[in-house]
Design an enzyme around this catalytic site. Sequence first.
Site, PDB file in Angstrom:
ATOM      1  N   LYS A 221       0.864  -1.188   0.000  1.00 29.16           N
ATOM      2  CA  LYS A 221       0.000   0.000   0.000  1.00 29.16           C
ATOM      3  C   LYS A 221       0.900   1.237   0.000  1.00 29.16           C
ATOM      4  CE  LYS A 221      -3.252   2.590   2.979  1.00 29.16           C
ATOM      5  NZ  LYS A 221      -4.118   2.580   4.185  1.00 29.16           N
TER       6      LYS A 221
ATOM      7  N   ASP B 209      -2.867  10.195   3.558  1.00 31.88           N
ATOM      8  CA  ASP B 209      -4.257   9.783   3.748  1.00 31.88           C
ATOM      9  C   ASP B 209      -5.007  10.808   4.605  1.00 31.88           C
ATOM     10  OD1 ASP B 209      -6.642   8.494   4.058  1.00 31.88           O
ATOM     11  OD2 ASP B 209      -5.865   6.851   5.307  1.00 31.88           O
TER      12      ASP B 209
ATOM     13  N   LYS C 200     -10.516  12.700   8.106  1.00 26.66           N
ATOM     14  CA  LYS C 200      -9.984  12.358   9.424  1.00 26.66           C
ATOM     15  C   LYS C 200      -9.960  13.587  10.325  1.00 26.66           C
ATOM     16  CE  LYS C 200      -6.749   8.667   8.055  1.00 26.66           C
ATOM     17  NZ  LYS C 200      -7.354   7.580   8.829  1.00 26.66           N
TER      18      LYS C 200
ATOM     19  N   ASP D 221       1.460   6.502   5.572  1.00 27.59           N
ATOM     20  CA  ASP D 221       0.517   5.510   5.050  1.00 27.59           C
ATOM     21  C   ASP D 221       1.043   4.782   3.805  1.00 27.59           C
ATOM     22  OD1 ASP D 221      -1.821   4.224   5.643  1.00 27.59           O
ATOM     23  OD2 ASP D 221      -3.114   5.572   4.499  1.00 27.59           O
TER      24      ASP D 221
ATOM     25  N   ASP E 257     -12.417   6.747   3.897  1.00 27.57           N
ATOM     26  CA  ASP E 257     -11.177   6.581   4.659  1.00 27.57           C
ATOM     27  C   ASP E 257     -10.711   5.121   4.687  1.00 27.57           C
ATOM     28  OD1 ASP E 257      -9.007   7.344   6.116  1.00 27.57           O
ATOM     29  OD2 ASP E 257     -10.090   7.631   8.008  1.00 27.57           O
TER      30      ASP E 257
ATOM     31  N   GLU F 202      -9.615   3.405   2.354  1.00 26.98           N
ATOM     32  CA  GLU F 202      -9.164   3.467   0.957  1.00 26.98           C
ATOM     33  C   GLU F 202      -8.077   2.448   0.645  1.00 26.98           C
ATOM     34  OE1 GLU F 202      -7.879   5.199   3.342  1.00 26.98           O
ATOM     35  OE2 GLU F 202      -5.771   4.835   2.927  1.00 26.98           O
TER      36      GLU F 202
ATOM     37  N   ARG G  25      -7.772  -0.708   1.301  1.00 21.45           N
ATOM     38  CA  ARG G  25      -8.278  -1.971   0.755  1.00 21.45           C
ATOM     39  C   ARG G  25      -8.747  -1.802  -0.687  1.00 21.45           C
ATOM     40  NH1 ARG G  25     -12.330  -2.327   5.749  1.00 21.45           N
ATOM     41  NH2 ARG G  25     -10.662  -1.057   6.578  1.00 21.45           N
TER      42      ARG G  25
END
Length: 489
Positions: A256, A261, A268, A279, A338, A340, A342
């Site tokens: 990833k 993010d 967030k 991230d 959020d 995201e 996956r």
Amino acid sequence: MAHLPTLNHTTDSLDRIKADAISIGIFEDGSLTSRGKTIDGIINGQISSAFGRGNINGKEGETTIFYSDHALVIVIGLGKSEEFDTESIRKAGGTLAKKAIAKKFAHIACENYGGKSIASFGQALAEGLIMGSYQFNDYLIKKKDELFELEKVTVSGGSIPGLEKGVIVANSVCFARDLGNHPGNVTTPTRLADEAKKIGRKGKMKVVVFDREKITEMGMGGLAGVAAGTDEPPKFILMEYWGTKKSVKPKVLVGKGLTFDSGGISIKPAAKMDEMKFDMCGSAVVLGCMNAIAALKPKINVVAAISSTENMSGGKACKPGDILTAYNGKTMEVLNTDAEGRLILADALSYVSKHYNPAFIFDFATLTGAVLIALGHIATGIMGTDEKLIETVKKSSEKTGEKVWEFPLWEEYCDQIQSKVADVQNTGAPREAGTIAAGAFLKEFVGKDIPWCHFDIAGTAYGVKENPYGPKAGATGNIIRLVLDTLDV
Ligand code: BES
Ligand code: MN
Ligand code: ZN
């Protein structure tokens, strides 16, 4: 480069090396190696006397400096001799590197602590010294004059192939830490792609990078959907390393690479949002491993895939309720923008499942805050479909000291990500088993019968308490050593 880049090796005795300080180890029973005894003799038995008086005890982490006209000696406590293992020598190396930096010794020499000339001990010593020397100071311009770096370490004795391998592995860990620590405006998807190309040139790998247009055209709807909210160009990065016959199934690493993010439309909270530059640490694990592979050239086949973008809330951003179609054709209902990671991994997992015939797939992601609630900053959460593969991961984890803990992927959890309007939804049951729900989501995109293990590194990729060879703060480069071990690099 704010870490020791390499090591020097010699068979000379320590007192013949010109250095700012020399270092030997002492066990809890007071025993020294033959090299250690020589040094003790040169400084008139000061070390054994101090032990005899009880001034030093040889416990792990103890550091004592002996000053004399002949030498300046840093004595490192090694713990119990019967428990001395690779993790002990790695810690000793890290402890020495940090002490040297604190005392502003630019050049130090040390013995091969414990005196065992075994490759795994040499590797661990090199790892400890180099990982322990790491600092991230690239942006401290005003304080430049106060900063101090360790420049040279000479190791007396020990396994040369082991030390050499450790130098490569530790450099790869430091490289991954740097990628993580650089801010989101520097470590962009483009930068990750450039680093992949650089590694590819070093290691004779084929590297292909897809841009926004290609990602969209190929049907990578998860990555394209998440990237819709940012002007920063997204990248899908593929690396192929063929170190043995093409007929041998490749081992596949997926990462990833979310370079920032914000949460997207499901934004967030502001507190600690800056930490979301980390991230992309899953992709840093992948690039760290590929960097080591490029240098070590093992006789294995490895494929790497990184999905990389920012998650922002621009005018075209994907919205709660939107439905995206992943590369394998499955539809994904976005209940929370959020979640995201996956979505972008769905494409990468489908892509490698379809185009390579993977021996197994590992994926690495700072995927859920929930893993932090479950395991804190202590262990990486793992999940998978193949017991044997998980067992190998656990074995490597014991060897490298990077802790993992397995979560169950039971059917009941898999039911939680079934959507009413699409094939899957990107959240599970509210506030329940969030880490497993994410794993269950990913499972939908791994080809049938491909052994797979998912690593949720949200708790271990950064923010970990300092240890002898770990950083004070920031990215850790954690589990690269574990993965290299399972890959048989
Ligand atoms: N990158 C985060 C996970 C994360 C959170 C990593 C905190 C490190 C520290 C991920 O994209 C995310 O936001 N996950 C959500 C999922 C939820 C909306 C289902 C989470 O964990 O809150
Ligand atoms: Mn998120
Ligand atoms: Zn994320």
